[in-house]
Scaffold this active site. Sequence first.
Site, PDB file in Angstrom:
ATOM      1  N   SER A 111      -6.859   0.721   3.626  1.00  0.00           N
ATOM      2  CA  SER A 111      -5.437   0.799   3.951  1.00  0.00           C
ATOM      3  C   SER A 111      -4.755   1.987   3.290  1.00  0.00           C
ATOM      4  O   SER A 111      -3.642   2.344   3.659  1.00  0.00           O
ATOM      5  CB  SER A 111      -4.728  -0.504   3.572  1.00  0.00           C
ATOM      6  OG  SER A 111      -4.665  -0.634   2.170  1.00  0.00           O
ATOM      7  N   LYS A 156      -0.442  -0.611  -1.992  1.00  0.00           N
ATOM      8  CA  LYS A 156       0.263   0.131  -0.933  1.00  0.00           C
ATOM      9  C   LYS A 156       1.273   1.086  -1.558  1.00  0.00           C
ATOM     10  O   LYS A 156       1.514   1.070  -2.760  1.00  0.00           O
ATOM     11  CB  LYS A 156       1.028  -0.857  -0.029  1.00  0.00           C
ATOM     12  CG  LYS A 156       0.165  -1.872   0.728  1.00  0.00           C
ATOM     13  CD  LYS A 156      -0.424  -1.294   1.985  1.00  0.00           C
ATOM     14  CE  LYS A 156      -1.162  -2.367   2.785  1.00  0.00           C
ATOM     15  NZ  LYS A 156      -2.247  -3.020   2.002  1.00  0.00           N
TER      16      LYS A 156
END
Lengths: 196, 196
Positions: A111, A156
């Site tokens: 990610s 993230k």
Amino acid sequence: MINNYKNKIISFYKKNKRMPVYTEIMKLVGFKSKNAVAKLVDKLISEGVLDKDSSGHLIPNKLIGEVPLLGLVEAGFPTMAEESVLDTMNIDDYLVKDKDSTYLLRVKGDSMIEAGIQEGDMVLAEKVSSEGSAGQKEVRDGDIVIALIDGGWTMKYYRNRTGKVFLEPANKNYQPIYPENELEVVAIVKGVIRKY
Amino acid sequence: MINNYKNKIISFYKKNKRMPVYTEIMKLVGFKSKNAVAKLVDKLISEGVLDKDSSGHLIPNKLIGEVPLLGLVEAGFPTMAEESVLDTMNIDDYLVKDKDSTYLLRVKGDSMIEAGIQEGDMVLAEKVSSEGSAGQKEVRDGDIVIALIDGGWTMKYYRNRTGKVFLEPANKNYQPIYPENELEVVAIVKGVIRKY
DNA sequence: AGTATAGGTGAACGCTCGTTCACCGTCAAG
DNA sequence: CTTGACGGTGAACGAGCGTTCACCTATACT
């Protein structure tokens, strides 16, 4: 031969996390007299391999525990001669600023691939203070964070540009994550380590 | 208070690259008796902060110079308690295998961006033996190498699948480079370090 | 009030440290 | 053949090491 001695001493240091004393070097290299060690040490010091501190104890010098730092990769390996080494660097000191609140985690998933963080990489994360603790870093927009969001852990980008807080992956295939209830930033990623 | 003592000892270690002796700790923390140091050291050892070797000298233990290694980033920071630390790791030892032939270079340009190597990153490069030297690594297809190609330095993928040797960037905007005359692989990239 | 306990002082111990001196063989240069 | 440098042995030195013992407070708990 002298290089062999040097390697034995460095091996001792890496194994025992301290420099050997003279009698230990004696046994290490097979001498029967401490004086031979003293002469060897003098030579190694004059060659810049070892150092002694004021009290006579051996200490590792820059060539031990530090890595030579050459220039830019575009400039290449300049002549390879010892003189061309611009500087040396201790990787630990470079990466770890606040020892008590730094942790390593291994990365899973892709990610953050567009931020250059791949599966299998290690990330150095600095814990965000949960009051009173050591690291009192503040989370800023654009930081890569390790967060607890609605009960799940993830790494993230932290986004807070418009006042609305959310997490954004660095991968076009994934969507930003807006917290339903809970978003707790636990650590800020301060470094990435990859080994091939 | 005891944590203050601990930090002073660790600071000494980072500064002097060796553990202090008892009289040095005495001055460091302001004691007037070595016995007070002995008791302090005993306590720090039982708390797992320090270690002593067989000859009584202090040595840094895992908590000094090593970074706690947690699990996968998906699993998060498990409970944060000391007990949940899976392992500790020395970053230097992890990355640097052959000390005498490892160098650091700073990356310029974006030609390896799709391999997760960005401008400003540091790469750990292991020198390829120019005969007789230490590192005798062999270059394999797919390795990221630092090479001298037709007089210019560059970092690229080394390709040798079909017997025809060339360098390939990890960036769609750039073309593979076929050597006109010279292609010398000088070092193999073994690691990447990035700091935010 | 009485008493453990933690945390410190101060002096003494044997041992090991790094240093030094005299000495010895090997080897290469003059 | 002599000489000097090199690399090693062996013994001795004073200094500093980690350790230990007796003792001295405060503080906290009966």
